[in-house]
Design an enzyme around this catalytic site. Sequence first.
Site, PDB file in Angstrom:
ATOM      1  N   ASN A  20       0.791  -1.239   0.000  1.00 13.72           N
ATOM      2  CA  ASN A  20       0.000   0.000   0.000  1.00 13.72           C
ATOM      3  C   ASN A  20       0.820   1.284   0.000  1.00 13.72           C
ATOM      4  O   ASN A  20       0.294   2.340  -0.365  1.00 13.72           O
ATOM      5  CB  ASN A  20      -1.018  -0.019   1.144  1.00 13.72           C
ATOM      6  N   GLN A  68      -8.569  -7.988  -2.940  1.00 17.88           N
ATOM      7  CA  GLN A  68      -8.911  -6.951  -1.967  1.00 17.88           C
ATOM      8  C   GLN A  68     -10.342  -6.456  -2.209  1.00 17.88           C
ATOM      9  O   GLN A  68     -11.089  -6.208  -1.258  1.00 17.88           O
ATOM     10  CB  GLN A  68      -7.910  -5.794  -2.052  1.00 17.88           C
ATOM     11  N   GLU A  71      -9.880  -5.410  10.520  1.00 20.35           N
ATOM     12  CA  GLU A  71      -9.395  -4.471   9.507  1.00 20.35           C
ATOM     13  C   GLU A  71      -9.936  -4.880   8.138  1.00 20.35           C
ATOM     14  O   GLU A  71      -9.745  -6.019   7.709  1.00 20.35           O
ATOM     15  CB  GLU A  71      -7.870  -4.479   9.483  1.00 20.35           C
ATOM     16  N   LYS A 115      12.593  -7.751   0.238  1.00 18.69           N
ATOM     17  CA  LYS A 115      11.543  -8.503  -0.448  1.00 18.69           C
ATOM     18  C   LYS A 115      10.268  -7.648  -0.468  1.00 18.69           C
ATOM     19  O   LYS A 115       9.559  -7.533   0.531  1.00 18.69           O
ATOM     20  CB  LYS A 115      11.304  -9.830   0.287  1.00 18.69           C
ATOM     21  N   CYS A 172      -2.918   1.666   6.692  1.00 19.40           N
ATOM     22  CA  CYS A 172      -2.980   1.090   8.042  1.00 19.40           C
ATOM     23  C   CYS A 172      -3.480   2.136   9.028  1.00 19.40           C
ATOM     24  O   CYS A 172      -3.989   1.797  10.089  1.00 19.40           O
ATOM     25  CB  CYS A 172      -1.602   0.589   8.447  1.00 19.40           C
ATOM     26  N   GLY A 211       3.042  -5.298   7.278  1.00 16.64           N
ATOM     27  CA  GLY A 211       2.041  -6.080   6.544  1.00 16.64           C
ATOM     28  C   GLY A 211       0.930  -6.504   7.479  1.00 16.64           C
ATOM     29  O   GLY A 211       0.651  -5.829   8.480  1.00 16.64           O
ATOM     30  N   SER A 212       0.316  -7.629   7.168  1.00 16.16           N
ATOM     31  CA  SER A 212      -0.852  -8.063   7.937  1.00 16.16           C
ATOM     32  C   SER A 212      -0.445  -8.716   9.263  1.00 16.16           C
ATOM     33  O   SER A 212       0.698  -9.163   9.435  1.00 16.16           O
ATOM     34  CB  SER A 212      -1.656  -9.054   7.104  1.00 16.16           C
ATOM     35  N   GLU A 230       9.622   3.011  14.049  1.00 13.20           N
ATOM     36  CA  GLU A 230      10.290   3.299  12.790  1.00 13.20           C
ATOM     37  C   GLU A 230      10.387   4.818  12.628  1.00 13.20           C
ATOM     38  O   GLU A 230       9.646   5.560  13.249  1.00 13.20           O
ATOM     39  CB  GLU A 230       9.478   2.732  11.620  1.00 13.20           C
ATOM     40  N   GLU A 262       5.137  -3.870  11.910  1.00 12.81           N
ATOM     41  CA  GLU A 262       4.093  -2.839  11.785  1.00 12.81           C
ATOM     42  C   GLU A 262       2.935  -3.498  11.063  1.00 12.81           C
ATOM     43  O   GLU A 262       3.092  -3.966   9.929  1.00 12.81           O
ATOM     44  CB  GLU A 262       4.602  -1.633  11.001  1.00 12.81           C
TER      45      GLU A 262
END
Length: 479
Positions: free
Chosen positions: A149, A328, A380, A172, A281, A225-226, A459, A247
Amino acid sequence: MTVLRKNLIDGEWLGEAGSRNINPSNTNDVVGEYASAGPEEAKQAIAAAKAAFPGWSRSGPLARHAVLKKTSDEIMARKDEIGRSLAREEGKTLAEGVGETIRAAQIFDFFAGETLRLSGEMVPSVRPGVGVEMTREGVGVVGIITPWNFPIAIPAWKIAPALAYGNTIVFKPAELVPESAWTIVDILHRAGLPKGVLNLVMGKGSVVGQAMLDSPDVNAISFTGSVVTGKRVAAASVEHMRKFQLEMGGKNPLVVLDDADLAVAVDCAVNGAYFSTGQRCTASSRLIVTEGIHDRFVDAMKERLDKLVIGDALDAKTQIGPVVDQTQLKQDEDYIAIGRQEGAELAFGGERLERETPGFYLRPALFTGATNAMRISREEIFGPVANVIRVKDYDEALTVANDTPFGLTSGICTTSLKHATHFKRNSEAGMVMVNLPTAGVDFHVPFGGRKGSSYGPREQGRYAMEFYTTVKTAYTFAG
Ligand code: NAD
């Protein structure tokens, strides 16, 4: 003819065509073809990063500053082209794509500066004649795993500090956005990174990502990510006793109190819930509204939503682009159906839209009459879907805002200093906004959440140092 983008392993571009990248605004448009690494390539990349670490970690601030500054300058000079390409592959609008690209340039610039500011401490020992130094060193090989995203900003905010503090990298990116990832790696490579310092392994998470998780030679993993994948990263990292940082998702509340400026509240809610097609997010997916303003707020929201231009991400008039892909889109539609079954009222939108080109267009959806116990309020969705939850007063609003397994961002719209201050102090989120959308943060300050949203050090900004360095305490007796 589409160009084949290859993986970068030990300074060489390698690999055969493995996957195609499709434009979500026009599924007839192939953005490019990309190499897809397997476990062997992942192992080679990790070995290259391991071999490059001693040299890069001792390279000193000037060499690192030069690469990061040059990278920032090139990204900024090419912001319109890179931003357009980002919008083409991810579906966010041109303005959002260019804005994100500028942000990436700013992040590289910030960490170029940080290379020259790394400092330690020196204190007298409790033993006479002994000095104690505390210094920071790179951690080693860092695995960087990113979501789709924010295709350039998230890689930037992990790669820049990792390099600045002397680490080497195996990167990656998400399968859906390889072009932005490839572009940033290409720029860094040409900016003069020694071979092996930064390796790109595009491919499947279950293959390449998993190979990184399984390797004892990856000393730290920074993951965004998830929650499901994050838990895998955590379990594998504990197994290897490596440092890790996660995160993950959010279900961020925006509280609107009776005394809010209605125009400000609607701006915050529309931006926070629906911009970037709600695929952030930090999106405000729970709009917690007190009784006195509730009906006016809902009416004003519907009026604003009705005026939003939903269409091709590359059309300058578009305000909301398509959903990123078919999977999605199905998830968004499934949750809209779940919300209705649960008894919430779909007050606006939620239907598929046809445009000139075939794409994943969805009209932003607004639920009213939602409760905080409904699945649409707890899980979410990661799409342009938000729920209005009606509450009696500020105290109930705060309780509902905090009643979530997540804790990334939160926001409040109010003209009351008392309530704004109380909310900032008592919201169980890592980032709190007053009269601002829950999404949209600065690049030079810490980013991260609490509870199920995040794990490990923050971060971005100077706080990034906590993750990308390890502290050494050295004692000297000079005689
Ligand atoms: P995802 O978890 O499906 O994928 C994230 C990355 O993990 C991808 O690169 C994927 O290939 C990789 N991966 C998948 N399986 C793996 C495995 N077994 N081993 C190692 N790597 C593996 O997430 P997504 O769908 O790309 O992104 C959406 C999610 O990201 C949302 O939940 C969103 O909230 C979250 N997100 C969080 C933040 C934040 O800072 N908190 C920012 C952006 C996105």
